[in-house]
Design an enzyme around this catalytic site. Structure first.
Site, PDB file in Angstrom:
ATOM      1  CG  HIS A  68     -17.289  -6.482  -1.867  1.00 23.67           C
ATOM      2  ND1 HIS A  68     -17.128  -7.035  -0.612  1.00 23.67           N
ATOM      3  CD2 HIS A  68     -16.208  -6.888  -2.588  1.00 23.67           C
ATOM      4  CE1 HIS A  68     -16.012  -7.731  -0.579  1.00 23.67           C
ATOM      5  NE2 HIS A  68     -15.428  -7.663  -1.771  1.00 23.67           N
ATOM      6  CG  HIS A  70     -14.840 -11.178  -4.825  1.00 20.65           C
ATOM      7  ND1 HIS A  70     -14.117 -12.067  -4.057  1.00 20.65           N
ATOM      8  CD2 HIS A  70     -14.726  -9.975  -4.209  1.00 20.65           C
ATOM      9  CE1 HIS A  70     -13.589 -11.425  -3.025  1.00 20.65           C
ATOM     10  NE2 HIS A  70     -13.951 -10.156  -3.088  1.00 20.65           N
ATOM     11  CG  ASP A  81     -12.493  -8.517   0.321  1.00 19.36           C
ATOM     12  OD1 ASP A  81     -12.662  -7.353  -0.086  1.00 19.36           O
ATOM     13  OD2 ASP A  81     -12.641  -9.526  -0.402  1.00 19.36           O
ATOM     14  CB  CYS A 126       3.828   2.367   0.359  1.00 20.59           C
ATOM     15  SG  CYS A 126       3.283   3.986  -0.234  1.00 20.59           S
ATOM     16  CG  HIS A 193       7.277   3.737  -2.595  1.00 16.37           C
ATOM     17  ND1 HIS A 193       6.262   2.866  -2.274  1.00 16.37           N
ATOM     18  CD2 HIS A 193       8.438   3.018  -2.474  1.00 16.37           C
ATOM     19  CE1 HIS A 193       6.773   1.679  -1.976  1.00 16.37           C
ATOM     20  NE2 HIS A 193       8.084   1.748  -2.084  1.00 16.37           N
ATOM     21  CG  HIS A 205       9.566  -1.158  -0.334  1.00 15.71           C
ATOM     22  ND1 HIS A 205       9.761  -0.582  -1.562  1.00 15.71           N
ATOM     23  CD2 HIS A 205      10.171  -2.374  -0.412  1.00 15.71           C
ATOM     24  CE1 HIS A 205      10.452  -1.380  -2.338  1.00 15.71           C
ATOM     25  NE2 HIS A 205      10.712  -2.482  -1.667  1.00 15.71           N
TER      26      HIS A 205
END
Length: 238
Positions: A68, A70, A81, A126, A193, A205
């Site tokens: 991939h 950037h 990644d 989350c 969330h 969290h």
């Protein structure tokens, strides 16, 4: 990665710019071949290989690598990644476009930190933090549900539809204890969330667009809480 495939991947990165390009390396008839894939990820800084493209590449030969780009950034692997590389079990090749620099990473047992991890939806979010905490602290492996950015705006209900299926039960907020999970509704029609309650009024969290953190459970977070859920039987210690 062979120079011919590097050239093809660079051309693909150019075509997709400013979005991330993505593709697979396949061994076909004894040769390594670059197979460009469609990126169905949301935004310009992430990629999700189209499942049909992955299946087609797999039917052509053995998949031996993920590629991939950037766009406008160095080819340095992000936390996302490295986590995704571990999950794939394959080498990852990263191309910086337009500089043409390359980097490669291999699965090596990397685990993202629980505090201070970068945000990447579906990889480091989350729910990923909740999964990693349970695996690290309780030895519990929770399913990794496929989820796309803004799923809560697409008629999906990740937490409510699944928490009972994977072993959670709802408890009263006043009975909250360490290791319970708190579901919250943040600018959303459904709970979107989740946090882990660490005890002593603290939660762990990962809010969208921020680093994961420990915060005081009060004020706004209590106001948007919809459910407190507990995995399995009661835990008082690790």
């Amino acid at each position: 990665m062979q120079s011919e495939n590097q050239s093809l991947a660079m051309d693909h990165a150019r075509e997709e710019y400013p979005r991330e390009s993505c593709g697979l390396l396949v061994i076909r008839r004894g040769r390594e071949v670059y197979v460009p894939c469609r990126n169905i990820g949301v935004g310009t800084d992430q990629f999700v290989i189209h499942p049909e493209d992955f299946a087609q590449a797999d039917s052509r030969g053995q998949i031996v690598g993920v590629v991939h780009s950037h766009p406008g950034l160095p080819p340095t692997a992000s936390q996302a990644d490295r986590v995704a590389c571990e999950a794939s079990g394959l080498p990852w090749h990263i191309i910086s476009f337009p500089s043409g620099q390359w980097a490669q990473i291999q699965p090596s047992g990397y685990l993202a930190p629980l505090v201070g991890r970068e945000w990447s939806h579906g990889v480091l979010d989350c729910y990923a933090l909740l999964r990693d905490w349970f695996q690290s602290e309780r030895g519990v492996v929770l399913p990794n549900f496929v989820r796309f950015d803004d799923w809560w705006k697409r008629g999906e209900n990740l937490y409510i539809d699944n928490f009972e299926k994977v072993g959670f039960t709802q408890v009263k907020p006043e009975e909250i204890q360490m290791g319970d999970c708190i579901l919250m509704q943040v600018a959303s029609p459904v709970p979107n969330h989740a946090a882990v309650y660490l005890g002593d009024g603290l939660i762990l969290h990962h809010l969208q667009g921020r680093l994961s953190s420990r915060d005081i459970y009060g004020g706004y977070w209590q106001k948007v809480t919809t459910h407190v859920i507990r995995y399995g039987h009661s835990h008082t210690s690790r």
